[in-house]
Scaffold this motif. Structure first.
Motif, PDB file in Angstrom:
ATOM      1  N   TYR A  77       9.073  -5.505  18.832  1.00 11.03           N
ATOM      2  CA  TYR A  77       8.510  -6.747  18.012  1.00 11.03           C
ATOM      3  C   TYR A  77       7.063  -6.119  17.720  1.00 11.03           C
ATOM      4  O   TYR A  77       6.260  -5.935  18.504  1.00 11.03           O
ATOM      5  N   HIS A  78       6.842  -5.905  16.551  1.00 10.31           N
ATOM      6  CA  HIS A  78       5.773  -5.160  15.970  1.00 10.31           C
ATOM      7  C   HIS A  78       4.634  -6.347  15.329  1.00 10.31           C
ATOM      8  O   HIS A  78       4.972  -6.926  14.278  1.00 10.31           O
ATOM      9  N   ALA A  79       3.762  -6.924  16.142  1.00  6.96           N
ATOM     10  CA  ALA A  79       2.730  -8.029  15.593  1.00  6.96           C
ATOM     11  C   ALA A  79       1.501  -7.467  15.542  1.00  6.96           C
ATOM     12  O   ALA A  79       0.732  -8.290  15.065  1.00  6.96           O
ATOM     13  N   ALA A  80       1.066  -6.424  15.860  1.00  9.95           N
ATOM     14  CA  ALA A  80      -0.170  -5.951  15.755  1.00  9.95           C
ATOM     15  C   ALA A  80      -0.624  -5.617  14.210  1.00  9.95           C
ATOM     16  O   ALA A  80       0.335  -4.867  13.477  1.00  9.95           O
ATOM     17  N   ALA A  81      -1.478  -6.257  13.746  1.00 10.56           N
ATOM     18  CA  ALA A  81      -2.153  -6.117  12.393  1.00 10.56           C
ATOM     19  C   ALA A  81      -3.547  -6.455  12.485  1.00 10.56           C
ATOM     20  O   ALA A  81      -4.177  -7.298  13.279  1.00 10.56           O
ATOM     21  N   LEU A  82      -4.283  -6.018  11.104  1.00  8.76           N
ATOM     22  CA  LEU A  82      -5.568  -6.669  10.657  1.00  8.76           C
ATOM     23  C   LEU A  82      -4.909  -7.770   9.867  1.00  8.76           C
ATOM     24  O   LEU A  82      -4.474  -7.680   9.014  1.00  8.76           O
ATOM     25  N   LYS A  83      -5.363  -8.955  10.269  1.00  8.55           N
ATOM     26  CA  LYS A  83      -5.051 -10.315   9.303  1.00  8.55           C
ATOM     27  C   LYS A  83      -5.939 -11.078   8.411  1.00  8.55           C
ATOM     28  O   LYS A  83      -5.451 -11.844   7.700  1.00  8.55           O
ATOM     29  N   HIS A  84      -7.404 -10.659   8.854  1.00  6.83           N
ATOM     30  CA  HIS A  84      -8.259 -11.700   8.058  1.00  6.83           C
ATOM     31  C   HIS A  84      -8.505 -11.015   6.701  1.00  6.83           C
ATOM     32  O   HIS A  84      -9.092  -9.938   6.568  1.00  6.83           O
ATOM     33  N   VAL A  85      -8.288 -11.764   5.759  1.00  4.52           N
ATOM     34  CA  VAL A  85      -8.360 -11.212   3.999  1.00  4.52           C
ATOM     35  C   VAL A  85      -9.941 -10.679   3.929  1.00  4.52           C
ATOM     36  O   VAL A  85      -9.762  -9.641   3.442  1.00  4.52           O
ATOM     37  N   PRO A  86     -10.825 -11.460   4.212  1.00  4.63           N
ATOM     38  CA  PRO A  86     -12.154 -11.020   3.712  1.00  4.63           C
ATOM     39  C   PRO A  86     -12.580  -9.733   4.382  1.00  4.63           C
ATOM     40  O   PRO A  86     -13.166  -8.789   3.877  1.00  4.63           O
ATOM     41  N   ILE A  87     -12.045  -9.656   5.710  1.00  4.92           N
ATOM     42  CA  ILE A  87     -12.519  -8.410   6.495  1.00  4.92           C
ATOM     43  C   ILE A  87     -11.605  -7.346   6.214  1.00  4.92           C
ATOM     44  O   ILE A  87     -12.145  -6.145   5.858  1.00  4.92           O
ATOM     45  N   VAL A  88     -10.410  -7.352   5.809  1.00  7.37           N
ATOM     46  CA  VAL A  88      -9.731  -6.515   5.410  1.00  7.37           C
ATOM     47  C   VAL A  88      -9.900  -5.817   4.024  1.00  7.37           C
ATOM     48  O   VAL A  88      -9.905  -4.751   3.634  1.00  7.37           O
ATOM     49  N   GLU A  89     -10.439  -6.967   3.029  1.00  5.98           N
ATOM     50  CA  GLU A  89     -10.946  -6.674   1.702  1.00  5.98           C
ATOM     51  C   GLU A  89     -12.065  -5.560   1.711  1.00  5.98           C
ATOM     52  O   GLU A  89     -12.287  -4.905   0.694  1.00  5.98           O
ATOM     53  N   SER A  90     -12.985  -6.032   2.621  1.00  2.00           N
ATOM     54  CA  SER A  90     -14.110  -5.220   2.820  1.00  2.00           C
ATOM     55  C   SER A  90     -14.149  -4.085   3.562  1.00  2.00           C
ATOM     56  O   SER A  90     -15.100  -3.115   3.560  1.00  2.00           O
ATOM     57  N   ASN A  91     -13.121  -3.682   4.084  1.00  2.24           N
ATOM     58  CA  ASN A  91     -12.741  -2.677   5.021  1.00  2.24           C
ATOM     59  C   ASN A  91     -11.190  -2.172   4.775  1.00  2.24           C
ATOM     60  O   ASN A  91     -10.462  -2.204   5.477  1.00  2.24           O
ATOM     61  N   PRO A  92     -11.058  -1.388   3.427  1.00  5.81           N
ATOM     62  CA  PRO A  92      -9.479  -1.233   3.103  1.00  5.81           C
ATOM     63  C   PRO A  92      -9.145   0.117   3.652  1.00  5.81           C
ATOM     64  O   PRO A  92      -7.896  -0.272   4.135  1.00  5.81           O
ATOM     65  N   CYS A  93      -9.745   0.997   4.317  1.00  5.25           N
ATOM     66  CA  CYS A  93      -9.232   2.074   4.888  1.00  5.25           C
ATOM     67  C   CYS A  93      -8.841   1.422   6.216  1.00  5.25           C
ATOM     68  O   CYS A  93      -7.996   2.017   6.665  1.00  5.25           O
ATOM     69  N   GLU A  94      -9.618   0.889   7.037  1.00  2.14           N
ATOM     70  CA  GLU A  94      -9.165   0.216   8.135  1.00  2.14           C
ATOM     71  C   GLU A  94      -7.782  -0.605   8.032  1.00  2.14           C
ATOM     72  O   GLU A  94      -7.062  -0.297   9.042  1.00  2.14           O
ATOM     73  N   GLY A  95      -7.691  -1.520   6.965  1.00  2.00           N
ATOM     74  CA  GLY A  95      -6.533  -2.168   6.735  1.00  2.00           C
ATOM     75  C   GLY A  95      -5.325  -1.412   6.791  1.00  2.00           C
ATOM     76  O   GLY A  95      -4.196  -1.615   7.045  1.00  2.00           O
ATOM     77  N   VAL A  96      -5.521  -0.016   5.982  1.00  2.75           N
ATOM     78  CA  VAL A  96      -4.377   0.640   5.492  1.00  2.75           C
ATOM     79  C   VAL A  96      -4.016   1.506   7.158  1.00  2.75           C
ATOM     80  O   VAL A  96      -2.783   1.643   7.289  1.00  2.75           O
ATOM     81  N   LEU A  97      -4.894   1.740   7.947  1.00  3.38           N
ATOM     82  CA  LEU A  97      -4.726   2.582   9.031  1.00  3.38           C
ATOM     83  C   LEU A  97      -3.974   1.833   9.934  1.00  3.38           C
ATOM     84  O   LEU A  97      -3.192   2.216  10.650  1.00  3.38           O
ATOM     85  N   THR A  98      -4.062   0.421  10.098  1.00  6.47           N
ATOM     86  CA  THR A  98      -3.412  -0.303  10.933  1.00  6.47           C
ATOM     87  C   THR A  98      -2.140  -1.048  10.364  1.00  6.47           C
ATOM     88  O   THR A  98      -1.084  -0.878  10.955  1.00  6.47           O
ATOM     89  N   ASN A  99      -2.423  -1.685   9.100  1.00  6.75           N
ATOM     90  CA  ASN A  99      -1.145  -2.483   8.675  1.00  6.75           C
ATOM     91  C   ASN A  99      -0.136  -1.440   8.183  1.00  6.75           C
ATOM     92  O   ASN A  99       1.149  -1.877   7.816  1.00  6.75           O
ATOM     93  N   VAL A 100      -0.382  -0.501   7.391  1.00 10.11           N
ATOM     94  CA  VAL A 100       0.382   0.772   6.869  1.00 10.11           C
ATOM     95  C   VAL A 100       0.881   1.811   7.821  1.00 10.11           C
ATOM     96  O   VAL A 100       1.969   2.062   8.252  1.00 10.11           O
ATOM     97  N   LEU A 101      -0.273   2.685   7.944  1.00 12.31           N
ATOM     98  CA  LEU A 101      -0.024   3.883   8.925  1.00 12.31           C
ATOM     99  C   LEU A 101       0.313   3.397  10.374  1.00 12.31           C
ATOM    100  O   LEU A 101       1.326   4.105  10.940  1.00 12.31           O
ATOM    101  N   GLY A 102      -0.343   2.433  10.967  1.00 13.24           N
ATOM    102  CA  GLY A 102       0.201   2.124  12.123  1.00 13.24           C
ATOM    103  C   GLY A 102       1.721   1.620  12.280  1.00 13.24           C
ATOM    104  O   GLY A 102       2.581   1.826  13.305  1.00 13.24           O
ATOM    105  N   THR A 103       1.910   0.697  11.276  1.00 13.35           N
ATOM    106  CA  THR A 103       3.463   0.227  11.235  1.00 13.35           C
ATOM    107  C   THR A 103       4.248   1.539  11.039  1.00 13.35           C
ATOM    108  O   THR A 103       5.367   1.381  11.504  1.00 13.35           O
ATOM    109  N   LYS A 104       3.893   2.544  10.370  1.00 17.70           N
ATOM    110  CA  LYS A 104       4.813   3.753  10.229  1.00 17.70           C
ATOM    111  C   LYS A 104       4.948   4.262  11.319  1.00 17.70           C
ATOM    112  O   LYS A 104       5.872   5.008  11.742  1.00 17.70           O
TER     113      LYS A 104
END
Length: 653
Positions: free
Chosen positions: A374-401
């Motif tokens: 069950y994969h529930a790990a993620a960065l989920k706060h909209v303004p934070i991910v918007e101002s930190n796009p690379c961190e959002g990709v690392l966790t939500n995309v590449l971490g999921t991969k």
């Protein structure tokens, strides 16, 4: 030891003094002289010293002389006097008569009076050395404008304890002007030396009255035990204090959590139906148990709100092992301790692991070989991910991969990805990264169309979770309790809402159903959450639930949309087909998937941009991938080679 000798000497002197006074008043001179003899004095002093010492009377400090200490003085002096009088009558060969009983009673009462008087004097001296905080607060003389004045709001017992604490301070920085009780029906006029000025509902009137006397309060100290003052009353008090420009300080009783469990008038949990406008979703436990029981289950983001509830519910279905994965040691510790207390026989393993670290993820999978992930790990706060796009990709995309690739490599049976309605037609990076994670899982799921033994990759999509960390409800509650306006980004903004329990039940039930019934691959499961709720309506309902009036007691402040935020959320993309599920309350979404070779190549370019810190390129690739299924491009999934050629020709990166 010297202290005990001195205190004992004072008490023995009281015993002898009361004896001589009694003998002089009651007995004839000839008999009184016998009581003045050294032998009689020795009996009374010896009896008193022995009884007082054995009883532990001198373990108590005279500086804090109170009712309990006084009762002990009464008891031990009675025992000592009874022994001394019995021994004296025996020695003098006197038979007890009415005169002797009167003398013994008089002597005992005088002894008590002298012993208590000495202790009271010691306490008076002690308190006399302290600032006269309460006494000065009760005076009518205007105070220095820099001197703090407080109002106590709570039960008489609580107020008295606070006054005692103030008196114990060497230099208290405020004075007590009076006490406001929970109810005006209480006939008490004073608590200690502080005057009762009314009830908590009379705060405005009391402050105005004190201001006319030149003694306007600067702080309100309230009992926050949830019993004598409910949370609604505390919220109202907080707003009134803020309007009056007063600081509110709340004191929580250390026993309040225990008392709240048994008190008949304790505040109840907020009614989900009244907040959401619908009934809460229920689950089929038998269906879930059939898939979880006896299997090794791994949960990422186990220390988060969703992950923690997911672990608690999974544990109840008796997996052979539950592996908790989280990058936060503290969050991992908390959920592990909770589970071990509730499920002492369950095999629980904790792994401090960041899903971005592929090598660590592979080691965890190699050691535990989970059957269901069950994969529930993620960065989920909209303004934070918007101002930190690379961190959002690392966790939500590449971490999921990384997690999905480990599922394939170590032959897990299934992976369930937790997604969000923000992934539908995303405008911000948080939604776009979650959408790309959906697409990668969907592509892997479609690879097993012709292989029944291939792992399943299922996506569960839901709306905002009430009560999760960083969500709107805890923010509103905190603002209410602090007496602040409730902040809403836009008057028309609306969201789909669900409870934490509903979210986890959706995850467990839909994934278990898909595994048992072997549903069509590439399906996204969505909870039917009814109609979206306007955030401003949710604010109004919450204010009313606290017994306050919206826009009167509590204002609503419009602060503007945050970066990456949409006015309206959607549950389905334009390209997705909605299919009624055989599960009540759940809808299935089916869309045109992206071929695995294409998405893999794009993710390689995306990873390169992130590693190089190219924020704009990372955002461009992410948004392009997120919009691709609805762009009208068709892929032929039956011809992998052709799909690869098409992917190369269409690859925007």
């Amino acid at each position: 030891m010297l202290r005990r000798v001195v205190l004992g000497g004072v008490d023995c002197f009281a015993v002898l003094t009361s004896l001589y006074i009694t003998a002089s008043l009651i007995f004839a001179p000839s008999l009184a002289e016998q009581f003045f003899s050294s032998s009689v004095a020795a009996i009374f002093v010896g009896s008193a010293a022995l009884v007082f010492y054995i009883s532990g009377l001198y373990n108590r400090s005279w500086r804090f002389f109170g009712f309990g200490h006084a009762m002990m003085v009464v008891l031990v002096s009675l025992i000592a006097n009874a022994i001394a009088w019995s021994a004296t009558l025996t020695m003098l060969a006197k038979s007890p008569g009415i005169g002797f009983f009167a003398a013994a009673l008089t002597h005992w009462l005088l002894t008590i009076a002298l012993m208590m008087g000495a202790r009271s004097l010691r306490r008076s001296v002690q308190e006399g050395l302290k600032p006269k905080t309460v006494a000065k607060a009760l005076s009518t003389k205007p105070l220095d404008e820099n001197q703090g004045i407080a109002l106590l709001v709570g039960s008489p017992q609580w107020a008295l304890s606070v006054l005692d604490l103030i008196k114990a301070e060497d230099s208290p920085n405020f004075e007590v002007a009076g006490v406001l009780l929970p109810s005006i029906s209480d006939p008490i006029d004073r608590v200690g030396k502080a005057k009762v000025l009314g009830s908590h509902d009379m705060l405005v009137e009391v402050v105005e009255s004190l201001a006319l006397q030149g003694r306007r309060p600067t702080i309100v100290i309230a009992s926050d035990d949830g019993i004598h003052l409910s949370q609604r009353e505390i919220a109202r008090l907080s707003h009134r204090a803020k309007e009056l420009g007063l600081e509110l300080s709340r004191i929580r009783d250390c026993w309040s959590e225990i008392l709240l469990k048994t008190h008949p008038n304790r505040p109840q949990e907020l009614d989900v139906k009244s907040l959401l406008g619908r009934n809460e979703y229920k689950t089929n436990d038998k269906l879930i148990a059939g898939q979880v029981e006896g299997n090794c289950v791994l949960t990422t983001g186990a220390g988060g709100t969703i992950g923690g509830e997911l672990c608690r519910q999974i544990a109840s279905f008796k997996p052979s092992r539950l592996v908790l994965v989280d990058h936060s040691e503290f969050n991992l510790y908390e959920i592990e301790m909770t589970l071990r207390e509730r499920f002492p026989d369950l095999d629980i393993r904790s792994e401090v692991c960041n899903i971005r670290d592929a090598r660590k993820v592979r080691r965890v999978f190699a050691e535990h070989r989970p059957a269901i992930v069950y994969h529930a790990a993620a960065l989920k706060h909209v303004p934070i991910v918007e101002s930190n796009p690379c961190e959002g990709v690392l966790t939500n995309v590449l971490g999921t991969k990384t997690i999905a690739d480990a599922v394939c490599e170590f032959e897990a049976r299934a992976m369930v990805q937790v997604s969000t309605d923000k992934a539908v037609n995303p405008v911000g990076m948080m939604g776009a990264t979650k959408r790309v994670g959906e697409l990668y899982s969907q592509a892997l799921d479609m690879c097993g169309v012709d292989d029944p033994n291939a792992p399943r990759f299922m996506t569960v999509r839901f709306g905002n979770v009430l009560g999760s960390s960083g969500s709107i409800l805890p923010l509103f509650q905190r603002q209410l309790e602090q007496g602040k306006p409730l902040t809403v980004t836009h008057p028309d903004i609306e969201r789909f809402f669900m409870t934490v329990r509903e979210a986890v039940q959706l995850i467990l039930q839909s994934s278990s159903f898909a595994l048992e019934k072997d549903t069509e691959r590439g399906t996204i499961f969505v909870l039917d959450m009814g109609n979206p709720v306007r955030i401003i309506d949710l604010a109004y309902r919450l204010i009313s639930a606290y017994g306050l009036e919206p826009e009167v007691d509590v204002p609503i402040e419009i602060v503007g949309l945050r970066p990456g935020e949409k006015l309206f959320e959607e549950l389905f993309d334009n390209c997705e087909e909605q299919v009624d599920s055989r599960l009540e309350g759940i809808i299935e979404a089916r869309s045109q998937p992206i071929p695995l070779p294409f998405i893999k190549k794009s993710l390689e370019r995306l990873e390169m941009a992130v590693r190089e810190g190219d924020r704009e390129e990372a955002k461009r690739i992410t948004h392009h991938l997120a919009r691709l299924p609805s762009s009208g491009v068709k892929f032929d999934l039956r011809m992998p080679k052709r799909s690869s050629r098409v992917a190369r020709s269409l690859d925007p990166v």
